[in-house]
Design a protein around this motif. Structure first.
Motif, PDB file in Angstrom:
ATOM      1  N   ILE A  75      -3.855  -9.062   7.545  1.00 35.13           N
ATOM      2  CA  ILE A  75      -4.644  -7.930   7.046  1.00 35.13           C
ATOM      3  C   ILE A  75      -6.098  -8.319   6.816  1.00 35.13           C
ATOM      4  O   ILE A  75      -7.025  -7.639   7.270  1.00 35.13           O
ATOM      5  N   ALA A 116      -6.925  -0.396   6.520  1.00 39.25           N
ATOM      6  CA  ALA A 116      -5.461  -0.403   6.478  1.00 39.25           C
ATOM      7  C   ALA A 116      -4.899   0.131   7.790  1.00 39.25           C
ATOM      8  O   ALA A 116      -5.315   1.204   8.249  1.00 39.25           O
ATOM      9  N   PRO A 117      -3.979  -0.582   8.405  1.00 41.46           N
ATOM     10  CA  PRO A 117      -3.372  -0.077   9.646  1.00 41.46           C
ATOM     11  C   PRO A 117      -2.541   1.172   9.375  1.00 41.46           C
ATOM     12  O   PRO A 117      -2.019   1.373   8.270  1.00 41.46           O
ATOM     13  N   LEU A 118      -2.423   1.992  10.386  1.00 42.31           N
ATOM     14  CA  LEU A 118      -1.497   3.119  10.301  1.00 42.31           C
ATOM     15  C   LEU A 118      -0.076   2.593  10.377  1.00 42.31           C
ATOM     16  O   LEU A 118       0.202   1.567  11.018  1.00 42.31           O
ATOM     17  N   ALA A 119       0.805   3.293   9.714  1.00 39.97           N
ATOM     18  CA  ALA A 119       2.204   2.880   9.738  1.00 39.97           C
ATOM     19  C   ALA A 119       2.801   3.157  11.109  1.00 39.97           C
ATOM     20  O   ALA A 119       2.404   4.115  11.797  1.00 39.97           O
ATOM     21  N   SER A 126      -6.271   3.140   9.948  1.00 44.84           N
ATOM     22  CA  SER A 126      -6.603   4.357   9.220  1.00 44.84           C
ATOM     23  C   SER A 126      -8.031   4.247   8.699  1.00 44.84           C
ATOM     24  O   SER A 126      -8.702   3.238   8.897  1.00 44.84           O
ATOM     25  N   ALA A 127      -8.447   5.280   8.025  1.00 47.97           N
ATOM     26  CA  ALA A 127      -9.777   5.242   7.395  1.00 47.97           C
ATOM     27  C   ALA A 127      -9.708   4.680   5.991  1.00 47.97           C
ATOM     28  O   ALA A 127     -10.715   4.572   5.315  1.00 47.97           O
ATOM     29  N   GLU A 128      -8.502   4.351   5.563  1.00 47.82           N
ATOM     30  CA  GLU A 128      -8.362   3.799   4.218  1.00 47.82           C
ATOM     31  C   GLU A 128      -8.590   2.296   4.232  1.00 47.82           C
ATOM     32  O   GLU A 128      -8.324   1.626   5.225  1.00 47.82           O
ATOM     33  N   THR A 130      -7.416  -1.298   2.448  1.00 46.54           N
ATOM     34  CA  THR A 130      -6.407  -1.958   1.618  1.00 46.54           C
ATOM     35  C   THR A 130      -7.089  -3.151   0.972  1.00 46.54           C
ATOM     36  O   THR A 130      -7.836  -3.882   1.624  1.00 46.54           O
ATOM     37  N   SER A 180       5.275  -0.207  -2.617  1.00 47.60           N
ATOM     38  CA  SER A 180       6.121  -0.480  -1.456  1.00 47.60           C
ATOM     39  C   SER A 180       7.514  -0.803  -1.942  1.00 47.60           C
ATOM     40  O   SER A 180       7.695  -1.603  -2.868  1.00 47.60           O
TER      41      SER A 180
ATOM     42  N   GLY B 214     -11.621  10.549   9.287  1.00 47.99           N
ATOM     43  CA  GLY B 214     -10.708   9.421   9.312  1.00 47.99           C
ATOM     44  C   GLY B 214      -9.416   9.764   8.593  1.00 47.99           C
ATOM     45  O   GLY B 214      -9.401  10.567   7.656  1.00 47.99           O
ATOM     46  N   ILE B 215      -8.360   9.141   9.055  1.00 52.40           N
ATOM     47  CA  ILE B 215      -7.031   9.472   8.552  1.00 52.40           C
ATOM     48  C   ILE B 215      -6.598   8.481   7.493  1.00 52.40           C
ATOM     49  O   ILE B 215      -6.831   7.281   7.604  1.00 52.40           O
ATOM     50  N   GLY B 216      -5.944   8.996   6.487  1.00 52.56           N
ATOM     51  CA  GLY B 216      -5.332   8.151   5.481  1.00 52.56           C
ATOM     52  C   GLY B 216      -3.976   8.698   5.092  1.00 52.56           C
ATOM     53  O   GLY B 216      -3.500   9.693   5.657  1.00 52.56           O
ATOM     54  N   ASP B 217      -3.391   8.056   4.117  1.00 59.68           N
ATOM     55  CA  ASP B 217      -2.080   8.463   3.633  1.00 59.68           C
ATOM     56  C   ASP B 217      -2.268   9.596   2.638  1.00 59.68           C
ATOM     57  O   ASP B 217      -2.777   9.385   1.531  1.00 59.68           O
ATOM     58  N   LEU B 219      -4.380  11.734   2.720  1.00 66.51           N
ATOM     59  CA  LEU B 219      -5.804  12.015   2.522  1.00 66.51           C
ATOM     60  C   LEU B 219      -6.545  11.961   3.850  1.00 66.51           C
ATOM     61  O   LEU B 219      -6.061  11.388   4.823  1.00 66.51           O
ATOM     62  N   GLN B 404      -1.525  10.576   7.839  1.00 61.57           N
ATOM     63  CA  GLN B 404      -0.349   9.790   8.220  1.00 61.57           C
ATOM     64  C   GLN B 404      -0.143   8.661   7.228  1.00 61.57           C
ATOM     65  O   GLN B 404      -1.105   8.195   6.613  1.00 61.57           O
ATOM     66  N   PRO B 405       1.080   8.181   7.126  1.00 59.55           N
ATOM     67  CA  PRO B 405       1.312   7.012   6.272  1.00 59.55           C
ATOM     68  C   PRO B 405       0.554   5.802   6.813  1.00 59.55           C
ATOM     69  O   PRO B 405       0.320   5.688   8.017  1.00 59.55           O
ATOM     70  N   ILE B 406       0.183   4.940   5.919  1.00 58.40           N
ATOM     71  CA  ILE B 406      -0.473   3.701   6.329  1.00 58.40           C
ATOM     72  C   ILE B 406       0.423   2.523   5.957  1.00 58.40           C
ATOM     73  O   ILE B 406       1.389   2.670   5.198  1.00 58.40           O
ATOM     74  N   SER B 407       0.115   1.394   6.524  1.00 54.70           N
ATOM     75  CA  SER B 407       0.818   0.162   6.179  1.00 54.70           C
ATOM     76  C   SER B 407      -0.230  -0.794   5.632  1.00 54.70           C
ATOM     77  O   SER B 407      -0.880  -1.514   6.387  1.00 54.70           O
ATOM     78  N   ASP B 408      -0.390  -0.791   4.327  1.00 53.02           N
ATOM     79  CA  ASP B 408      -1.441  -1.626   3.750  1.00 53.02           C
ATOM     80  C   ASP B 408      -0.923  -3.037   3.486  1.00 53.02           C
ATOM     81  O   ASP B 408       0.215  -3.380   3.834  1.00 53.02           O
ATOM     82  N   PHE B 409      -1.742  -3.845   2.864  1.00 52.61           N
ATOM     83  CA  PHE B 409      -1.350  -5.235   2.621  1.00 52.61           C
ATOM     84  C   PHE B 409      -0.043  -5.319   1.851  1.00 52.61           C
ATOM     85  O   PHE B 409       0.844  -6.112   2.178  1.00 52.61           O
ATOM     86  N   ASP B 411       2.411  -3.213   1.598  1.00 52.14           N
ATOM     87  CA  ASP B 411       3.561  -2.874   2.453  1.00 52.14           C
ATOM     88  C   ASP B 411       3.942  -4.064   3.315  1.00 52.14           C
ATOM     89  O   ASP B 411       5.124  -4.404   3.455  1.00 52.14           O
ATOM     90  N   LYS B 412       2.952  -4.660   3.910  1.00 50.96           N
ATOM     91  CA  LYS B 412       3.239  -5.766   4.822  1.00 50.96           C
ATOM     92  C   LYS B 412       3.807  -6.959   4.066  1.00 50.96           C
ATOM     93  O   LYS B 412       4.746  -7.616   4.528  1.00 50.96           O
TER      94      LYS B 412
END
Lengths: 257, 456
Positions: A75, A116-119, A126-128, A130, A180, B214-217, B219, B404-409, B411-412
């Motif tokens: 990440i 943050a990657p998209l799931a 994504s635009a978010e 992490t 998570s 931009g896409i977020g979870d 948001l 969409q859902p994201i996979s953040d740190f 989650d990983k």
């Protein structure tokens, strides 16, 4: 004739006496007697304060539970982030012909963020963001061997620190604290803290300014330091610890007052 | 007898001359405060006064929509009771000039009823009449030079298409008795000093450019570029369809009939009331990064992952320089309301702000994050600049996007087997300034120590 000889002898004696006094005074100054008198007016020295900067890359991927997976590097990459910290030491004990020993506490802050990657099954980012915030603290015993400066007149002060550390951390994204598997991404980790370093005594470069700084602020000594340290934050081997410790070098400015 | 009659006639002539002279000298005059009139609407007898620091007599879209009436207290002197009258005319030019009222070139039209002068009375001017007057065009020759007043019902509020405010001359005109049908011929005095300036401004600043999303979870993050010369910009309004928490519900709302995109033509201004060269306005470029979907490059993270079906068609939705956006383009985004270059005030007024997701009063804002959305639902976003008078400008539409859902740190980390988490984190509980506080406390301790040393 006799009177003239006596006058000459008296003049020589007076001149010799004056020369002796002057020479004695000069010798006294050279020997540091006056300097020591000046030292009587130096402010007391009981504390040290450090501004610390360090590259920081938490050893999260070193967790054996991850079985070789590298979520942190995946990440956030391998680029270290900057740790900013401050440390306050109490130089509680002065040991003659060695230096000072006392407790020290530190608090620091570092943070890392990445897109943050998209799931899955989506790909891309994504635009978010992490992120992780880490706040490392430690309580250590600090030994500073300022004898090297004070008695050997080498402007270096080697020092060592050892103690315990504690870090608060939080993983979050744009929506707040990460979640998570029903587990919020926040917690604390503790462990050991150790460091070896050397500080360059800056007073020798401008003693006049150093004395002024003492007179006006009470700062006895200023240092530029460099140390190698290890924050082994594993909660002493716990399997549920986010290993946010770091082994790296740090540098900064220190002031004794 | 004859001598008496002649004398009597002389007296009569003298009296007549005296009265005529007196009448000629006693010109009726009026006075009234030219700023901060009281205002009312059909539903609010104490409608808020206009901000006196900016366009104190301005007419905004909301004023028009709410059918605001301005009330001016008028004092009159030297008038002939029951004979002298007052009318208020308004137009882009000086309406005290008869040619501006009755000619094939004049554009003034009356904006009040006819008042019979009295010592003190109130003149009412409706905002909608002023808006209508701002739209008037010279009367055709066939009309005899009399401008046909534009209907001033609620629909007039949506008829303006120029983003620039229109400075209007509102002239209070006193007409002497006996004017008859052609009252202007008996205008008793030069009324030019009895006017006030009103700016009719029902459209906000020019539309922002460079929209990206931009896409977020749950948001979406949007970014835009304000038009640099929109000096009147006071903030931004974000529209979204469906609004957060309303996914799957039909609002039943739609744009009013006849609502058309606002053409920002070459003479358009920044809404400040002063003309700005429209050619210097930044054109609405293609909507940013519409073709970037699927690009996994982290560098594009701020503006990636738009949904694929419509971004390209939306890209041509807004242009300036004389071309209006094609409102049908927005349909692909499944919004009948948030469409390119539609007056943002119209959208903001629908359903009591139903489509307003967020507002910002910071004119330097260039991004916003809209939260509370539903993953998997396609959203249409728009942004419009707002001005100091309260108008919202033409809308810039963003590419459609789906949270969409994201996979953040975290989650990983958990997916990879990490066992930490769920513990105590005091820093979260007390807020983010903690590190600063802690460091500040440490420095304070050090400072106290230093001061103690100095005292010794």
């Amino acid at each position: 004739m006799m009177r003239a000889a006596m006058k000459r002898a008296a003049a020589v004696a007076i001149a010799g006496a004056l020369l002796f006094v002057a020479n004695a005074a000069s010798a006294q100054e050279r020997s540091g007697v006056l300097e020591s008198r000046h030292r009587k007016y130096e402010s007391p020295q009981n504390f040290a304060f450090e501004f610390r900067f360090s590259p920081y890359r938490p050893d999260i991927d070193g967790d054996p539970n991850l079985r070789g997976a590298t979520p942190y590097r995946d990440i956030f990459g391998s680029m270290p982030r900057l740790l900013i910290a401050a440390e306050l030491d109490w130089q509680a004990l002065r040991i003659p012909h060695f230096g000072t020993i006392g407790p020290g506490v530190s608090v620091g802050y570092t943070s890392m963020a990445a897109p943050a990657p998209l799931a899955a099954p989506s790909t891309g980012f994504s635009a978010e963001n992490t992120s992780i915030d880490i706040f490392p603290f430690y309580l250590v015993a600090v030994a500073r061997a300022d004898v090297v400066t004070k008695e050997l007149h080498i402007p270096l002060v080697p020092y060592a620190k050892a103690g315990v550390g504690y870090a608060l951390w939080r993983a979050y994204n744009d929506g707040g604290t990460s979640q998570s598997h029903g587990v919020p991404g926040k917690g604390h980790t503790y462990g050991t803290q150790a460091a070896l370093g050397v500080a360059l005594h800056l007073n020798v470069f401008d003693e006049y300014s150093a004395r002024n700084m003492d007179n006006s602020l009470g700062v006895n000594n200023s240092y530029l330091f460099f140390e190698y340290y290890s924050s082994d934050f594993t909660s002493f081997g716990s399997t549920n610890a986010l290993r946010v410790g770091n082994t790296s070098w740090a540098a900064g400015l220190a002031f004794e007052f | 007898m004859l001598r008496l009659s002649a004398r009597a006639l002389a007296v009569l002539f003298a009296l007549a001359a005296f009265f005529v002279s007196a009448r000629a000298q006693a010109v009726p005059t009026i006075s009234f405060p030219t700023t901060n009139p009281t205002r009312s609407s059909p539903t609010n007898s104490s409608y808020p006064a206009r901000d006196q620091a900016h366009l104190p007599n301005g007419i905004s879209y909301q004023d028009c929509l709410d059918d605001v009436t301005m009330h001016f207290g008028v004092l009159a002197q030297n008038f002939v009771t029951g004979a002298d009258t007052l009318q208020v005319w308004a137009g882009p030019s000086d309406c005290s000039d008869k040619a501006a009222r009755i000619s094939t070139t004049g554009t003034c039209q009356p904006v009040s009823t006819t008042y019979t002068l009295s010592a003190s009375f109130t003149v009412d001017i409706k905002a909608r009449d002023l808006v209508a007057a701002s739209l008037s065009t010279p009367a055709p020759a066939s009309s005899g030079g009399v401008t046909t007043p534009i209907s001033s019902d609620a629909s007039v509020c949506n008829k303006r298409t120029a983003s620039a405010g229109t400075p209007m001359n509102v002239n209070f005109l006193v007409f002497a008795a006996g004017g008859g049908a052609d009252a202007e011929t008996n205008l008793a005095f030069n009324p030019s000093t009895q006017g006030l300036g009103v700016v009719v401004d029902t459209i906000g600043p020019a539309a922002p450019t460079g929209p990206s999303i931009g896409i977020g979870d749950t948001l979406l993050k949007i970014q835009w570029t304000p038009v640099s010369n929109a000096s009147d910009t006071a903030g931004f309004t974000i529209f979204c369809d469906p609004p957060p928490g309303k996914a799957g519900t039909d609002s039943g709302l739609s744009l009013p009939d006849g609502t058309a995109p606002i053409c920002i033509d070459a003479s358009a201004s920044s809404d400040s009331g002063s003309a700005i060269d429209g050619t210097s306005l930044s054109p609405l470029g293609p909507i940013a990064d519409a073709a970037d979907e699927g690009d996994a490059d982290a560098a594009d993270a701020a503006d990636v992952a738009v949904t694929p079906n419509d971004a390209s068609s939306a890209a041509d939705s807004g242009t300036t320089g004389g071309t209006c956006g094609n409102s049908s383009d927005a349909g692909v985004c499944a919004s009948n309301v948030i469409q390119p270059n539609i007056n943002g005030s119209v959208i903001a007024g629908l359903g009591g702000g139903y489509y307003v997701c967020s507002t910002s009063t910071d004119k330097t804002t260039t991004q916003a994050t809209v939260t509370g959305l539903t993953n998997g639902v396609q959203y249409t976003f728009g942004v419009a600049a707002s001005d100091l008078i309260g108008n919202t400008g033409p809308v810039t539409v963003f590419p459609c996007a789906t949270p969409q859902p994201i996979s953040d740190f975290w989650d990983k980390y958990k997916d990879d087997g990490g066992g930490a988490g769920g513990g105590f984190c005091a820093l979260e509980a007390v807020g983010m300034p903690v590190p600063t506080t802690m460091m500040g406390a440490s420095m304070l301790v050090a400072l106290i120590g230093v001061l103690r040393r100095r005292k010794r």
